[in-house]
Design an enzyme around this catalytic site. Structure first.
Site, PDB file in Angstrom:
ATOM      1  N   ILE B  77      -4.520  -6.454   1.657  1.00  0.00           N
ATOM      2  CA  ILE B  77      -4.680  -5.002   1.744  1.00  0.00           C
ATOM      3  C   ILE B  77      -5.024  -4.650   3.181  1.00  0.00           C
ATOM      4  CG2 ILE B  77      -6.168  -3.087   1.038  1.00  0.00           C
ATOM      5  CD1 ILE B  77      -6.561  -4.536  -1.613  1.00  0.00           C
ATOM      6  N   CYS B  78      -4.320  -3.679   3.746  1.00  0.00           N
ATOM      7  CA  CYS B  78      -4.588  -3.262   5.124  1.00  0.00           C
ATOM      8  C   CYS B  78      -5.968  -2.628   5.227  1.00  0.00           C
ATOM      9  CB  CYS B  78      -3.530  -2.261   5.575  1.00  0.00           C
ATOM     10  SG  CYS B  78      -3.983  -1.453   7.124  1.00  0.00           S
ATOM     11  N   VAL B  79      -6.767  -3.120   6.155  1.00  0.00           N
ATOM     12  CA  VAL B  79      -8.149  -2.641   6.272  1.00  0.00           C
ATOM     13  C   VAL B  79      -8.222  -1.179   6.683  1.00  0.00           C
ATOM     14  CG1 VAL B  79      -8.435  -3.543   8.641  1.00  0.00           C
ATOM     15  CG2 VAL B  79     -10.440  -3.127   7.241  1.00  0.00           C
ATOM     16  N   ALA B  82      -7.169   0.927   3.833  1.00  0.00           N
ATOM     17  CA  ALA B  82      -8.149   0.778   2.754  1.00  0.00           C
ATOM     18  C   ALA B  82      -9.409   1.593   3.025  1.00  0.00           C
ATOM     19  CB  ALA B  82      -8.498  -0.694   2.575  1.00  0.00           C
TER      20      ALA B  82
END
Lengths: 139, 130, 102
Positions: B77-79, B82
């Site tokens: 998941i892209c930080v 997110a």
């Protein structure tokens, strides 16, 4: 940053959406900036409403959202200088290159001469460029 | 062959997450490898363990978790995406002073570099979105 | 090897099929998925666009998405091949890269 054994791929980012109405243009630009560190052969395509991302005179003050259009001007500093804009997409929207921000880079192979990063290309040329890519990102 | 998969939309609203899952399953069934599934934009919502769909509906989140567990798939998941959308692991939660985390099993949060890396390491990148 | 393009939106709602077919090179392929499968139906105002492109582009449509939407195979433009998810994987493997027209 690692380029994993010297692989250099042709990575193209396709931008087909207008800014602000949705987040795709902004988050696409964030990928482009991070991706610049990987020493790949990067190009950007602006097609359909994506051409609006490069429009001059963007001012988001009254929206309360960030105007990220100045970031496109910094792309040259990240060695991203192959920016292709489809002529037919501009024409369909009553636009020409004068309506777009000037995006430039300094060419290290030509005594750091300032050069234009934007290439206005025909549909056929864009189609040919697309065919040459190893990876096509779209958001 | 190595496949990278990018999921740009969240579960339930768009079909993208379902198509991506069916495609990922087919990649494995065909004997290929999945380098990474990367979740970006609203796609990060594929990774919240708080999802509670009706019993007669598929659970898109736990389906990814089971897929990752069964086939040892890297779900990232892209930080940045997110943080905007309130998906966090325990580390992110503590760092940002939140009272809980909500990341589902089998997912991890990392940077956009993981997407670029996946595209370089994979023979093919396939994008699913709106 | 050439590109494979995926189109996931109805051509009656968005311009993605038009844009895809404008920019898809000769010898490339188009796979219609999700709501994009409505572009595979014959006798619509978009059918000619697809039929004309078929001389230089190979068309595929995802069967599970057709079935979900109640579109039977006799409704399709002739020459469009119905494929499953496994074929989707094969098609991606057989082409040089994938472009999703989102």
């Amino acid at each position: 940053m690692s380029d994993k054994g010297g692989t250099v791929k042709k990575l193209m980012y396709i931008n087909r959406k207008a800014p602000y109405g949705t987040i795709y243009a902004l988050e696409s630009l964030e990928v482009v900036l991070i991706g610049a560190a990987f020493d790949q052969n990067i190009s950007l395509a602006f097609i359909d409403d994506g051409v609006y991302q490069l429009a001059k005179g963007q001012n988001t003050e009254a929206l309360g959202v960030k105007n990220f259009s100045p970031t496109y001007k910094a792309l040259g500093d990240y060695d991203i200088n192959k920016i292709y804009v489809e002529k037919e997409s501009l024409q369909a929207r009553g636009l020409n290159q004068d309506d777009l921000m000037a995006l430039t880079y300094e060419d290290e192979d030509d005594d750091w001469a300032e050069k234009n990063s934007i290439h206005i290309v025909s549909t056929k040329e864009m189609s040919d460029i697309l065919e040459q890519q190893d990876v096509v990102f779209s958001f | 062959m190595k496949f990278g998969i990018l999921v740009n939309e969240g579960p339930y609203t768009h079909q993208a997450a379902d198509t991506a899952y069916q495609f990922a399953l087919a990649v494995i069934n065909k004997g290929h490898e999945i380098t990474r599934v990367f979740f970006y934009h609203d796609g990060v919502n594929n990774g919240t363990r708080l999802t509670t769909p009706p019993q007669d509906d598929r659970n898109i989140v736990s389906r990814w978790s089971e897929f990752a567990n069964t086939h040892n798939i890297d779900l990232v998941i892209c930080v940045a995406a997110a943080q905007r959308r309130g998906i966090c692991d325990s580390g992110e939660s503590k760092r940002n002073g939140k009272d809980t985390d909500n990341i589902a099993p089998g997912f991890r949060i990392s940077g956009l570099g993981q997407l670029i890396e996946a595209s370089i390491l994979s023979d093919r990148l396939v994008v699913f979105g709106d | 090897m050439s590109l494979i393009h995926t189109v996931n939106k109805s051509p009656f709602d968005r311009n993605t099929l038009d844009s895809c077919l404008r920019l898809a090179a000769k010898g490339s392929s188009v796979l219609l998925i999700e709501d994009g499968v409505y572009g595979a139906i014959k006798g619509t105002e978009k059918s000619d666009l697809v039929t004309n492109a078929m001389s230089s582009i190979a068309f595929y449509v995802l069967g599970p998405d057709l079935q979900a939407r109640g579109v039977s195979s006799d409704k399709l433009i002739s020459g469009i091949k119905i494929v499953g998810y496994g074929d989707f994987v094969d098609l991606v493997a057989q082409h040089s890269a994938t472009q999703a027209w989102l």
